[in-house]
Design an enzyme around this catalytic site. Structure first.
Site, PDB file in Angstrom:
ATOM      1  N   HIS A  85       0.820  -1.216   0.000  1.00 49.51           N
ATOM      2  CA  HIS A  85       0.000   0.000   0.000  1.00 49.51           C
ATOM      3  C   HIS A  85       0.855   1.267   0.000  1.00 49.51           C
ATOM      4  O   HIS A  85       0.352   2.341  -0.293  1.00 49.51           O
ATOM      5  CB  HIS A  85      -1.060  -0.026   1.111  1.00 49.51           C
ATOM      6  CG  HIS A  85      -0.576   0.237   2.507  1.00 49.51           C
ATOM      7  ND1 HIS A  85      -0.252  -0.760   3.400  1.00 49.51           N
ATOM      8  CD2 HIS A  85      -0.389   1.390   3.179  1.00 49.51           C
ATOM      9  CE1 HIS A  85       0.104  -0.229   4.555  1.00 49.51           C
ATOM     10  NE2 HIS A  85       0.026   1.076   4.450  1.00 49.51           N
ATOM     11  N   ASP A 220       1.237  -7.702   2.188  1.00 47.97           N
ATOM     12  CA  ASP A 220       1.333  -6.252   1.964  1.00 47.97           C
ATOM     13  C   ASP A 220       2.793  -5.796   1.818  1.00 47.97           C
ATOM     14  O   ASP A 220       3.354  -5.156   2.696  1.00 47.97           O
ATOM     15  CB  ASP A 220       0.646  -5.523   3.130  1.00 47.97           C
ATOM     16  CG  ASP A 220       0.320  -4.080   2.782  1.00 47.97           C
ATOM     17  OD1 ASP A 220       0.886  -3.565   1.809  1.00 47.97           O
ATOM     18  OD2 ASP A 220      -0.494  -3.470   3.501  1.00 47.97           O
ATOM     19  N   SER A 656       3.985   2.385   8.283  1.00 47.30           N
ATOM     20  CA  SER A 656       3.737   1.376   7.249  1.00 47.30           C
ATOM     21  C   SER A 656       5.010   1.079   6.470  1.00 47.30           C
ATOM     22  O   SER A 656       5.661   2.005   5.982  1.00 47.30           O
ATOM     23  CB  SER A 656       2.672   1.865   6.276  1.00 47.30           C
ATOM     24  OG  SER A 656       1.419   1.731   6.858  1.00 47.30           O
TER      25      SER A 656
HETATM   26  N1  ARG Z   1      -4.533   0.256   7.438  1.00 46.45           N
HETATM   27  C1  ARG Z   1      -3.263   0.257   6.795  1.00 46.45           C
HETATM   28  C2  ARG Z   1      -2.441   1.441   7.194  1.00 46.45           C
HETATM   29  O1  ARG Z   1      -2.945   2.498   7.436  1.00 46.45           O
HETATM   30  C3  ARG Z   1      -3.386   0.310   5.313  1.00 46.45           C
HETATM   31  C4  ARG Z   1      -3.746  -0.957   4.739  1.00 46.45           C
HETATM   32  C5  ARG Z   1      -3.988  -0.821   3.269  1.00 46.45           C
HETATM   33  N2  ARG Z   1      -4.991  -1.760   2.888  1.00 46.45           N
HETATM   34  C6  ARG Z   1      -6.257  -1.421   2.628  1.00 46.45           C
HETATM   35  N3  ARG Z   1      -7.125  -2.378   2.445  1.00 46.45           N
HETATM   36  N4  ARG Z   1      -6.651  -0.170   2.511  1.00 46.45           N
HETATM   37  O2  ARG Z   1      -1.233   1.369   7.233  1.00 46.45           O
END
Ligand code: ARG
Length: 721
Positions: A85, A220, A656
C-alpha cells in the site's frame, strides 16, 4: 501480611512490564532512556549498533519512503522493502490495461527491467537539539505571535542546515507540543525504481473488509531499488545511475520465531496525540469523526460503483479510493474504541490530577477552564468545517473549481498586470489537465448531488451561504427533494467550462471575472468557500491557536509535576524516526476468544472466494498452497507457511513498511497495520489490546520466489537460516 507484600511486588512488576511496550522512542535517546529495558526484553545489540552518528548503525538501513511511509534497505545494492500500500501509487501509475501490474503483479528479472518512479527516499543523517535556539527567539511571546515567530525560527534553521545541491534537507520538529525542538538532517535520493510487487489480490488480500483487523492474511509488500550517481551521490533519475551502496542493510531471517520473542520496529510514525484532552475526545466522538465517516461513505459508495464496472476506472481511482477508505474505517473504529474504553473518563481523571497540582500556580491554574471555553466557542462550527473539508471539497470537481479563486482575485483586483493574470491562467490550465486525467464524472456528479443535500439538511441553517440554496438550488425544485439536487448537479456537470475545452479556451483567451463567477461549478465552490472563509475560518484559527497554546502549557506543567517521570517520556509522533520495542504476542480480544500470534496459508485458503473483489487469489497461489510447496520458507512450529503475525509494538500510520527486527538485528517482517480493538491508539495506548500487524518476511520471499518466479531478488539478500 506476607500475601499483601506478594501482591504489591506482583503488581509493581506487572506495571513495569506491561507498560514497557508503549513508547515511540527517539533513536538518539535510546541509550539514556530505554536501552536497559530493551536488553532485559531480549535485545542482543549494543547501543552503538542501534544508533550512532559516527559509525554506520541500524538506523542507516531505514528510509522515509515517498511522502508518508517507511522502507528498509535489504541488500548491498540498495534494494528496499516496503508495503504494497506504500508502493500502491507507483504500481498503479506504472500499470496500463495491457500491462496491469496492479492486477497481475510485476517482477524485474534484471536491473534493466526496473521501472522508474516519481518517488524519493530519505536517509536520516543526524539529529541535533536546537531547543535553546528556538526558545531564545520566543521569550515573552504567547498566542498567534508566538506561533508565527516559532514558524519563522524553524524555517530559518531549516534553510541554514539544508543544501539543495547535495540533496540535504533539514527539518526541525516541534516535540512535546512545542516544549522541545530537534533538528533532523536527511539526505534525499530521487532515483527510486520499482523492482517488484505481488498481484493486488495478494498485496491487498481482504481489502477494506480485513483492513485494520486481525486475523489477517495480506501479502502487503513491494520492492524498490534506490540509485545514486556514478560518483556515489544522490541524483535525479538517469540511466547512468548505479545502485546505492548503503551504509547498512538488514539481513533477512527465515528461522522463524515463537510467541513472546523480542521485536523492535524502526520507522516514521506520523502523528499521535497521547495528551489529547477530554474536550478533544468528546468533540471527536460527538462531531468530527461521525461527520467525516458519513461524508466519506457517500464518496466511497459512488467511486466503488464505477471502479467495479470498469478496469480502466479502477486504475484511475484506485489510489484515491484506497486512501479515503483507509481513514474512513480508521475514524469509525477510533470513535467506537474511544467510547468503549471511556477514554473521555480516563482523560478527565488525569486532568483532575493536573488541576489539583496547578492550584495556586498562576502559570497553570486556569488552563483547563480557558481550554473548556475555547472548545465551547468552537463546537457549534465543527460540523460545518468537516463538511467543507470532507464533503463540499471532497468532490474533485468542486475542489478544482475552488482552486480558480486566485484567478478571480487576479481578475477583479486592481493593479494585477496582464503577465500576472496570464501566469495564473497557465498554471490553472496545467492543473486542469491533471484534474481531467483523474476525474471520473459519473461518481463525482452523484457526490455533488448528495453532499449538497446533506449540507442543507445537516448543517445549522444560520451557517448556510446566504441565499445560496434559494437562488441556486431552488430553481431545480423543492429543497427537501433528492431529485432537485440531482438536477442541480446535472446542470453543473453539463454546463461548466471546466469540462468544455471550447468554453475554457475562450475564457483563457479573454479572461473575464463575470464569466468565471457565472460558471456553475465555480459559483458552487465559491459560495461555500467565501461563506466559510469570511465567517468561520477565523474562529477556527483562534481555536487552534488556543489549543496549541494550552497544549504547550499543559505538557510543560506535566513535565514539571514529575521531573523524574519527565526524563522517561517519549514525544508524540511527528513523522520523525522512532524506535519501538516489544514482542510477538497472541491476545484475547473479548471474552472467550483467543487470537493466535500468527496467521498461516491455511487461513488464506479458508478466506479465498473465487472471483470476489477482495478475497480472490491467483490460481498459482492456490495450486502451490494446496501442494504445500513452501520450500525453505515453511514454519517448523506451525508446519505451514506463516503469512502474518502480531506484536505489541507501539506504531501508527507512517510506520507502514517499517522493518520488524529481531534481537540480533535481522528482519522478521514488515509492519503494515494496527488492530481494530486498539484503534484509539493515537490518543490512548491500550497496554493489553494494542497490536501491530506484520507481514512475515518468509511469506514475502515465498511470494517473490515461488509465486512470482523471481529468485534473482532472493539471491541479493543475506538470508539468516
Ligand atoms: N490500514 C493500513 C495502514 O494504514 C493500510 C492498509 C492498506 N490496505 C487497505 N485495504 N486499505 O497502514
Amino acid at each position: 501480611m506476607k500475601r499483601l507484600l506478594f501482591t504489591i511486588v506482583l503488581s509493581i512488576t506487572f506495571i513495569l512490564r506491561s507498560s514497557a511496550d508503549e513508547g515511540m522512542w527517539l533513536p538518539l535517546l535510546l541509550g539514556q532512556q530505554v536501552y536497559n529495558d530493551m536488553v532485559k526484553r531480549g535485545l542482543k545489540l549494543s547501543k552503538e549498533q542501534l544508533y550512532s552518528i559516527n559509525k554506520p548503525s541500524l538506523k542507516d538501513a531505514i528510509v522515509i519512503f515517498g511522502g508518508g511511509c517507511t522502507g528498509e534497505i535489504v541488500s548491498s545494492e540498495g534494494l528496499i522493502f516496503t508495503n504494497h500500500h506504500c508502493g500502491y501509487d507507483a504500481i498503479t501509475s506504472a500499470s496500463t490495461l495491457e500491462h496491469n501490474y496492479l492486477r497481475d503483479g510485476f517482477y524485474a528479472k534484471g536491473k534493466a527491467d526496473e521501472i522508474p518512479s516519481s518517488l524519493s527516499v530519505q536517509f536520516l543523517l543526524r539529529i541535533e537539539d536546537v531547543t535553546q535556539m528556538v526558545m531564545d527567539s520566543l521569550t515573552g511571546l504567547t498566542g498567534i505571535e508566538r506561533i508565527q515567530r516559532q514558524t519563522r525560527a524553524i524555517n530559518n534553521l531549516n534553510a541554514k542546515f539544508s543544501d539543495a545541491s547535495q540533496f540535504i534537507e533539514a527539518r526541525v520538529s516541534s516535540l512535546f507540543k512545542g516544549n522541545q525542538f530537534l533538528l533532523f538532517v536527511y539526505q534525499r535520493y530521487k532515483d527510486v525504481r520499482l523492482v517488484g510487487a505481488p498481484p493486488e489480490s495478494v498485496g491487498k488480500f481482504g481489502g477494506d473488509t480485513d483492513n485494520w483487523e486481525w486475523p489477517r492474511h495480506t501479502g502487503d509488500f513491494s520492492v524498490f531499488r534506490v540509485y545514486m550517481s556514478k560518483d556515489g551521490k544522490p541524483a535525479e533519475y538517469s540511466e547512468e545511475n548505479i545502485p546505492l551502496k548503503p551504509k547498512w542493510f538488514l539481513p533477512v531471517s527465515i528461522r522463524g520465531f515463537k510467541d513472546g520473542d523480542y521485536t523492535m520496529i524502526y520507522g516514521y510514525p506520523g502523528s499521535t496525540n497521547r495528551y489529547e484532552t477530554s474536550f478533544g475526545v468528546k468533540l471527536k466522538t460527538d462531531i468530527d469523526n461521525p461527520t467525516l465517516v458519513k461524508l466519506r461513505e457517500v464518496r466511497l459508495k459512488y467511486m466503488f460503483e464505477e471502479m467495479k464496472k470498469d478496469p480502466e476506472i479502477k486504475l484511475q481511482l484506485a489510489t484515491d479510493y484506497a486512501s479515503i477508505a483507509n481513514y474512513w474505517k480508521f475514524y469509525d473504529g477510533e470513535s467506537k474504541q474511544l467510547l468503549k474504553y471511556d477514554v473521555f473518563g480516563q482523560k478527565k481523571k488525569a486532568e483532575e490530577v493536573f488541576i489539583n497540582w496547578a492550584k495556586g500556580k498562576p502559570a497553570y491554574s486556569t488552563i483547563f477552564e480557558d481550554w473548556r471555553k475555547a472548545y465551547d466557542e468552537w463546537r457549534p462550527y465543527a460540523k460545518h468545517r468537516m463538511y467543507i473539508n470532507e464533503g463540499i471539497f471532497g468532490s474533485p470537481l468542486i475542489a478544482f473549481a475552488a482552486s480558480l479563486q486566485q484567478i478571480e482575485t487576479a481578475l477583479v483586483q486592481q493593479g494585477k498586470t496582464a503577465a500576472e493574470i496570464k501566469k495564473a491562467l497557465d498554471e490553472a490550465g496545467k492543473a486542469r489537465t491533471t484534474f481531467l486525467k483523474n476525474e471520473n464524472k459519473a461518481s463525482d456528479e452523484k457526490i455533488v448531488a448528495d453532499i449538497t443535500m446533506m449540507f442543507y439538511q445537516d448543517v445549522d441553517k444560520q451557517q448556510h451561504p446566504i441565499d445560496f440554496y434559494r437562488t441556486q438550488v431552488q430553481p431545480w425544485g423543492k429543497l427537501d427533494d433528492e431529485q432537485t439536487y440531482k438536477k442541480y448537479a446535472r446542470h453543473i456537470f453539463e454546463t461548466t467550462m471546466i469540462f468544455d475545452d471550447a468554453k475554457w479556451n475562450a475564457f483563457v483567451k479573454n479572461p473575464d471575472g463575470n464569466v468565471l463567477q457565472d460558471d456553475p461549478a465555480y459559483a458552487h465552490a465559491s459560495a461555500f468557500l467565501i461563506n466559510y472563509q469570511s465567517k468561520y475560518s477565523a474562529k477556527f484559527q483562534q481555536f487552534s491557536t488556543k489549543n496549541i497554546e494550552y497544549g504547550r502549557l499543559y505538557l510543560k506543567g506535566i513535565m514539571e509535576m514529575d521531573t523524574v517521570k519527565a526524563k522517561m517520556m517519549y514525544p508524540d509522533a511527528t513523522f520523525t524516526m522512532r524506535v519501538s520495542f516489544g514482542n510477538v504476542k497472541s491476545y484475547r480480544p473479548r471474552d472467550a476468544v483467543f487470537y493466535d500470534y500468527v496467521c498461516t496459508m491455511k487461513g488464506v485458503l479458508q478466506k479465498y472466494i473465487p472471483g470476489d473483489y477482495e478475497f480472490d487469489l491467483p490460481a498459482k497461489e492456490i495450486e502451490l498452497a494446496k501442494k504445500k510447496d513452501f520450500g525453505q520458507y515453511a514454519d517448523k512450529l506451525k508446519k505451514d507457511l506463516v503469512v502474518c503475525f502480531i506484536t505489541t509494538n507501539d506504531i501508527t500510520g507512517g510506520n507502514s513498511g517499517s522493518p520488524v527486527i529481531d534481537a540480533n538485528g535481522n528482519l522478521l517482517g514488515l509492519a503494515f497495520d494496527g488492530n481494530y480493538e486498539a484503534l484509539s491508539h493515537k490518543i490512548a495506548f491500550d497496554k493489553d489490546l494494542n497490536r501491530t500487524i506484520c507481514v512475515d518476511v518468509r511469506y514475502i520471499l515465498w511470494c517473490i520466489d515461488k509465486l512470482g518466479g523471481a529468485p534473482n531478488i532472493i539471491k541479493e539478500l543475506k538470508l539468516v537460516k
